[in-house]
Design an enzyme around this catalytic site. Structure first.
Site, PDB file in Angstrom:
ATOM      1  N   LYS A 106      -3.718 -30.417   5.155  1.00 35.94           N
ATOM      2  CA  LYS A 106      -2.144 -30.350   5.072  1.00 35.94           C
ATOM      3  C   LYS A 106      -1.628 -31.578   4.500  1.00 35.94           C
ATOM      4  O   LYS A 106      -0.832 -31.721   3.748  1.00 35.94           O
ATOM      5  CB  LYS A 106      -1.541 -30.076   6.493  1.00 35.94           C
ATOM      6  N   GLN A 125       0.459 -28.702  15.509  1.00 33.91           N
ATOM      7  CA  GLN A 125      -0.759 -27.926  15.275  1.00 33.91           C
ATOM      8  C   GLN A 125      -1.377 -27.514  16.518  1.00 33.91           C
ATOM      9  O   GLN A 125      -1.226 -28.100  17.495  1.00 33.91           O
ATOM     10  CB  GLN A 125      -1.899 -28.931  14.490  1.00 33.91           C
ATOM     11  N   ASP A 170       6.350 -23.547  10.149  1.00 34.45           N
ATOM     12  CA  ASP A 170       5.335 -22.484  10.366  1.00 34.45           C
ATOM     13  C   ASP A 170       6.089 -21.189  10.494  1.00 34.45           C
ATOM     14  O   ASP A 170       5.407 -20.090  10.721  1.00 34.45           O
ATOM     15  CB  ASP A 170       4.882 -22.765  11.848  1.00 34.45           C
TER      16      ASP A 170
HETATM   17  N1  GUN Z   1      -3.130 -23.317  14.280  1.00 35.40           N
HETATM   18  C1  GUN Z   1      -4.000 -22.356  13.525  1.00 35.40           C
HETATM   19  N2  GUN Z   1      -2.992 -21.992  12.436  1.00 35.40           N
HETATM   20  C2  GUN Z   1      -1.808 -22.961  12.585  1.00 35.40           C
HETATM   21  C3  GUN Z   1      -0.761 -22.751  11.696  1.00 35.40           C
HETATM   22  O1  GUN Z   1      -0.452 -22.002  10.848  1.00 35.40           O
HETATM   23  N3  GUN Z   1       0.123 -23.794  11.935  1.00 35.40           N
HETATM   24  C4  GUN Z   1      -0.009 -24.530  13.069  1.00 35.40           C
HETATM   25  N4  GUN Z   1       1.048 -25.170  13.542  1.00 35.40           N
HETATM   26  N5  GUN Z   1      -0.976 -24.495  14.097  1.00 35.40           N
HETATM   27  C5  GUN Z   1      -2.093 -23.548  13.767  1.00 35.40           C
END
Ligand code: GUN
Length: 283
Positions: free
Chosen positions: A52, A96, A119
């Site tokens: 990211k 996350q 998200d």
């Molecule tokens: N953990 C697995 N996929 C995601 C996601 O798309 N966003 C976040 N914040 N955590 C995750």
């Protein structure tokens, strides 16, 4: 003959579009920034967070990492989120998941300002998504929609079967497909006679979390197969929820793992962060 859907190519295209817009905003004196929070030492989460951050660099979005120890308390994390919510320099906040067990994920998700919830996990944004009045859509499902669109795969009136009903993928996927007038069936671990549904599907979206769960006998000739899963096979090799090698012989289009949906999730995160910045600056 099947066609391999190239998530890397489409994600590059999306990120490039974001980059152009981020540059335009910079000319107007507007910076775009994303706060990325990671708690603990989950190795998979570390990989995702690094990817990211790399995507932020590629698009010109400023990323701020908050790497907190496994022992961080829920109150400390909520405190950080409150600070980021009121920090005008931060446009998007991503925490996350998964979080360590002593932290209530739901509380954390609801603490993030809906304006900065890139998200699209907050109840307000989930509600807006279902109403079709959203600023952000959940990253992975929106990534799937962009892949289908890029390859000219129309979903209107099609039988779409989603396997998996998670808040992150299955449910928002259903919402986005419905919005485009697909006929949507959501199957899950308690579904009886799963093959009955998948064999009739024009488009199958697998989000189960089980290696090679979807086999060729479950798929109609010419179906589009989208694999959202990221698992390890018996040899420790990365694989999806779909038995790619066999299913590809029947599919018209199919996504690989890696290189399918994964890069798209991150591209949409960049798109959402840009949208948040524009929104917060009334642009
Ligand atoms: N953990 C697995 N996929 C995601 C996601 O798309 N966003 C976040 N914040 N955590 C995750």
């Amino acid at each position: 003959m099947y066609k391999r859907i190239d998530g890397k190519e489409v994600s590059s295209y999306i990120k490039n579009q974001v980059k152009i817009e981020v540059e335009k905003l910079a000319e107007q004196g507007v910076e775009v920034s994303l706060a990325v929070i990671i708690v603990g030492n989950n190795p998979a989460s570390r990989v995702y967070v690094n990817n990211k951050k790399k995507a932020c660099e590629a698009t010109g979005i400023i990323s701020h990492e908050y790497a907190l120890s496994e022992e961080t308390s829920e109150a400390e994390l909520l405190n950080l989120i409150n600070k980021l919510n009121s920090d005008e320099k931060i446009n998007g906040i991503l925490c996350q998941l998964p979080l360590p067990e002593h932290i209530d994920e739901k509380k954390v998700i609801e603490a993030i300002s809906p304006m900065k919830d890139v998200d699209c996990f907050h109840a307000v944004n989930v509600g807006k998504l279902w109403l079709g009045e959203y600023e952000f859509a959940a990253c992975t499902p929106m990534g799937v929609m962009l892949l289908l669109d890029y390859y000219g795969i129309d979903v209107e009136g099609k039988n779409c079967v989603i396997i998996g009903r998670s808040n992150i993928v299955g449910k928002p996927m259903a919402s986005l497909l419905l919005e485009k007038s697909a006929t949507v069936t959501v199957c899950h671990s308690r579904t009886q006679n799963l093959s009955f549904f998948t064999k009739n599907a024009d488009i199958v979206i697998a989000a189960v979390g089980k290696a090679k769960f979807v086999t060729a006998d479950m798929i109609k000739e010419g179906a589009v197969v989208i694999d959202v899963g990221i698992n390890r096979d018996e040899n420790g090799k990365l694989c999806g929820d779909v038995d790619f090698e066999n299913v590809k012989e029947k599919a018209s289009y199919i996504t690989p793992v890696p290189g399918g949906c994964g890069p798209m999730t991150i591209a949409v995160l960049m798109k959402n962060t840009l949208a948040a910045a524009k929104n917060q600056n009334n642009i």
